[in-house]
Design a protein around this motif. Sequence first.
Motif, PDB file in Angstrom:
ATOM      1  N   THR A  78     -11.273  -7.232 -17.677  1.00 35.47           N
ATOM      2  CA  THR A  78     -10.810  -5.870 -17.405  1.00 35.47           C
ATOM      3  C   THR A  78     -10.347  -5.152 -18.665  1.00 35.47           C
ATOM      4  N   SER A  79     -10.175  -5.902 -19.750  1.00 33.58           N
ATOM      5  CA  SER A  79      -9.841  -5.255 -21.026  1.00 33.58           C
ATOM      6  C   SER A  79     -11.026  -4.477 -21.595  1.00 33.58           C
ATOM      7  N   ASP A  80     -12.216  -4.758 -21.071  1.00 29.33           N
ATOM      8  CA  ASP A  80     -13.427  -4.042 -21.478  1.00 29.33           C
ATOM      9  C   ASP A  80     -13.596  -2.835 -20.552  1.00 29.33           C
ATOM     10  N   GLU A  81     -13.457  -1.634 -21.091  1.00 28.43           N
ATOM     11  CA  GLU A  81     -13.494  -0.427 -20.265  1.00 28.43           C
ATOM     12  C   GLU A  81     -14.831  -0.250 -19.547  1.00 28.43           C
ATOM     13  N   THR A  82     -15.909  -0.818 -20.097  1.00 29.29           N
ATOM     14  CA  THR A  82     -17.215  -0.671 -19.440  1.00 29.29           C
ATOM     15  C   THR A  82     -17.264  -1.431 -18.111  1.00 29.29           C
ATOM     16  N   THR A  83     -16.344  -2.377 -17.926  1.00 24.80           N
ATOM     17  CA  THR A  83     -16.295  -3.130 -16.669  1.00 24.80           C
ATOM     18  C   THR A  83     -16.159  -2.195 -15.478  1.00 24.80           C
ATOM     19  N   PHE A  84     -15.274  -1.216 -15.583  1.00 26.01           N
ATOM     20  CA  PHE A  84     -15.008  -0.345 -14.436  1.00 26.01           C
ATOM     21  C   PHE A  84     -16.161   0.626 -14.180  1.00 26.01           C
ATOM     22  N   THR A  85     -16.910   0.943 -15.210  1.00 24.53           N
ATOM     23  CA  THR A  85     -18.106   1.770 -15.028  1.00 24.53           C
ATOM     24  C   THR A  85     -19.218   0.952 -14.389  1.00 24.53           C
ATOM     25  N   GLU A  86     -19.408  -0.256 -14.902  1.00 25.89           N
ATOM     26  CA  GLU A  86     -20.494  -1.102 -14.423  1.00 25.89           C
ATOM     27  C   GLU A  86     -20.315  -1.521 -12.975  1.00 25.89           C
ATOM     28  N   LEU A  87     -19.059  -1.725 -12.560  1.00 29.29           N
ATOM     29  CA  LEU A  87     -18.797  -2.255 -11.216  1.00 29.29           C
ATOM     30  C   LEU A  87     -18.399  -1.189 -10.205  1.00 29.29           C
ATOM     31  N   ALA A  88     -18.505   0.072 -10.564  1.00 30.06           N
ATOM     32  CA  ALA A  88     -18.064   1.152  -9.666  1.00 30.06           C
ATOM     33  C   ALA A  88     -18.766   1.057  -8.313  1.00 30.06           C
ATOM     34  N   GLY A  89     -17.955   1.135  -7.245  1.00 25.46           N
ATOM     35  CA  GLY A  89     -18.497   1.178  -5.886  1.00 25.46           C
ATOM     36  C   GLY A  89     -19.153  -0.099  -5.410  1.00 25.46           C
ATOM     37  N   ARG A  90     -18.795  -1.237  -5.989  1.00 27.04           N
ATOM     38  CA  ARG A  90     -19.517  -2.480  -5.682  1.00 27.04           C
ATOM     39  C   ARG A  90     -18.905  -3.298  -4.549  1.00 27.04           C
ATOM     40  N   PHE A  91     -17.583  -3.345  -4.406  1.00 23.70           N
ATOM     41  CA  PHE A  91     -16.951  -4.401  -3.603  1.00 23.70           C
ATOM     42  C   PHE A  91     -16.537  -3.941  -2.206  1.00 23.70           C
ATOM     43  N   ASP A  92     -16.683  -4.861  -1.261  1.00 24.98           N
ATOM     44  CA  ASP A  92     -16.157  -4.650   0.086  1.00 24.98           C
ATOM     45  C   ASP A  92     -14.664  -4.933   0.141  1.00 24.98           C
ATOM     46  N   LEU A  93     -14.232  -5.899  -0.670  1.00 25.11           N
ATOM     47  CA  LEU A  93     -12.837  -6.352  -0.636  1.00 25.11           C
ATOM     48  C   LEU A  93     -12.408  -6.748  -2.043  1.00 25.11           C
ATOM     49  N   ILE A  94     -11.244  -6.278  -2.445  1.00 22.39           N
ATOM     50  CA  ILE A  94     -10.625  -6.729  -3.692  1.00 22.39           C
ATOM     51  C   ILE A  94      -9.288  -7.356  -3.336  1.00 22.39           C
ATOM     52  N   LEU A  95      -9.101  -8.613  -3.730  1.00 15.36           N
ATOM     53  CA  LEU A  95      -7.827  -9.307  -3.500  1.00 15.36           C
ATOM     54  C   LEU A  95      -7.076  -9.353  -4.820  1.00 15.36           C
ATOM     55  N   ASN A  96      -5.964  -8.634  -4.872  1.00 13.00           N
ATOM     56  CA  ASN A  96      -5.168  -8.557  -6.097  1.00 13.00           C
ATOM     57  C   ASN A  96      -4.068  -9.607  -6.051  1.00 13.00           C
ATOM     58  N   THR A  97      -4.184 -10.626  -6.917  1.00 12.93           N
ATOM     59  CA  THR A  97      -3.236 -11.741  -6.898  1.00 12.93           C
ATOM     60  C   THR A  97      -2.179 -11.635  -7.988  1.00 12.93           C
ATOM     61  N   VAL A  98      -2.204 -10.601  -8.823  1.00 16.40           N
ATOM     62  CA  VAL A  98      -1.282 -10.531  -9.955  1.00 16.40           C
ATOM     63  C   VAL A  98      -0.013  -9.770  -9.576  1.00 16.40           C
ATOM     64  N   SER A  99       1.053 -10.083 -10.264  1.00 12.99           N
ATOM     65  CA  SER A  99       2.346  -9.450  -9.979  1.00 12.99           C
ATOM     66  C   SER A  99       2.725  -8.432 -11.045  1.00 12.99           C
ATOM     67  N   ALA A 100       1.718  -7.884 -11.700  1.00  7.24           N
ATOM     68  CA  ALA A 100       1.936  -6.826 -12.686  1.00  7.24           C
ATOM     69  C   ALA A 100       1.375  -5.525 -12.128  1.00  7.24           C
ATOM     70  N   ASN A 101       1.906  -4.404 -12.600  1.00 10.48           N
ATOM     71  CA  ASN A 101       1.393  -3.116 -12.155  1.00 10.48           C
ATOM     72  C   ASN A 101       0.031  -2.839 -12.793  1.00 10.48           C
ATOM     73  N   LEU A 102      -0.925  -2.475 -11.961  1.00 11.60           N
ATOM     74  CA  LEU A 102      -2.281  -2.182 -12.405  1.00 11.60           C
ATOM     75  C   LEU A 102      -2.523  -0.675 -12.379  1.00 11.60           C
ATOM     76  N   ASN A 103      -3.605  -0.264 -13.010  1.00 10.37           N
ATOM     77  CA  ASN A 103      -4.106   1.097 -12.830  1.00 10.37           C
ATOM     78  C   ASN A 103      -4.840   1.107 -11.486  1.00 10.37           C
TER      79      ASN A 103
END
Length: 353
Positions: A232-257
Amino acid sequence: MCNNHQHTTISRVLSAPHAKAKFENTTIERRELRADDVLIDIKFSGICHSDIHSAFDEWGGGMFPMVPGHEIAGVVEAVGENVTKYKVGDRVGVGCFVDSCGECEYCVNGDEQYCTKGVVQTYNSLDYDGNRTYGGYSQKIVVKEGFVVRIPDNLSMDAASPLLCAGITTFSPLKHWNAGPGKKVAIVGMGGLGHVAIQFAHAMGAEVTVLSRSNNKKEEALSFGADHYFATSDETTFTELAGRFDLILNTVSANLNVDQYLSLLRVDGTLVNVGAPANPDQYSVFSLIMGRRSIAGSLVGGIRETQEMLDFAAEHGVAPMIEVIDANQVDEAYERVLRSDVRYRFVIDISTL
């Protein structure tokens, strides 16, 4: 045959005398065995990050001295006269709570974790008689039969221990939001929760993608069953994966964008949070309404579902990666968890207490 002990049980424990204190090796009294109680000789107790939050009183409401631990694996030592499910010698576990009202709609439906009266947590809680609960950093524990689960024979006791929190915390939402064949599931974070979530999602038949800050855990993620891995440190990740997932499970305890992660969901996709950051998240409502997307949360699972999870894990070879430690290493283990210096869960060998 009645195996009831007509007296309290003295148990050696690791106890935090006050917030952020070093653990002390001391003793407590467990309650007299009631007719529906099980006395468990604890063999292993996992260390959950919530133990640290509680022992450091970061969430408030800490009751000290405190004995943490809600990932308990052990062997039945004695049973009350009305116990029918377990006998002496059975391999059993105890998770995050030890009682509920048993009468509200959620308890009746097997979702005791959402009990309207308030579930009695395994430690740092008051039972319905007003007595404090003490957890699994302990030689013995007394628990009502209905809140004990059976550990399958082909699950090792030490590895089964973290499943009683990390396992059910991830299994329950994956099941609820229908992770399975034909579904694209992303797991955010490759820590104590994330590495178990990958295994469950893979075993359920979903296409699994791991989203982690860097690439340094890629090979391990793939070995746990991930199909894809992105940093996720690679900004192209969010462009490449846009609109892909049915479900995202967030397991981290830090604030995300949050808006960035919502952009990865398909129409009707859901971002489910099981990590709990200390500060509130922020997001734009447009990130939801433009794709009929949802943000959700999930809290462990009920007793019936916890048993289902253990049986599923045993059948599919799901097991956390653990580091077994002695009781005198717990303070050091807490420091290492805070440095993310563990692959991926610590488990205390209670025989060293």
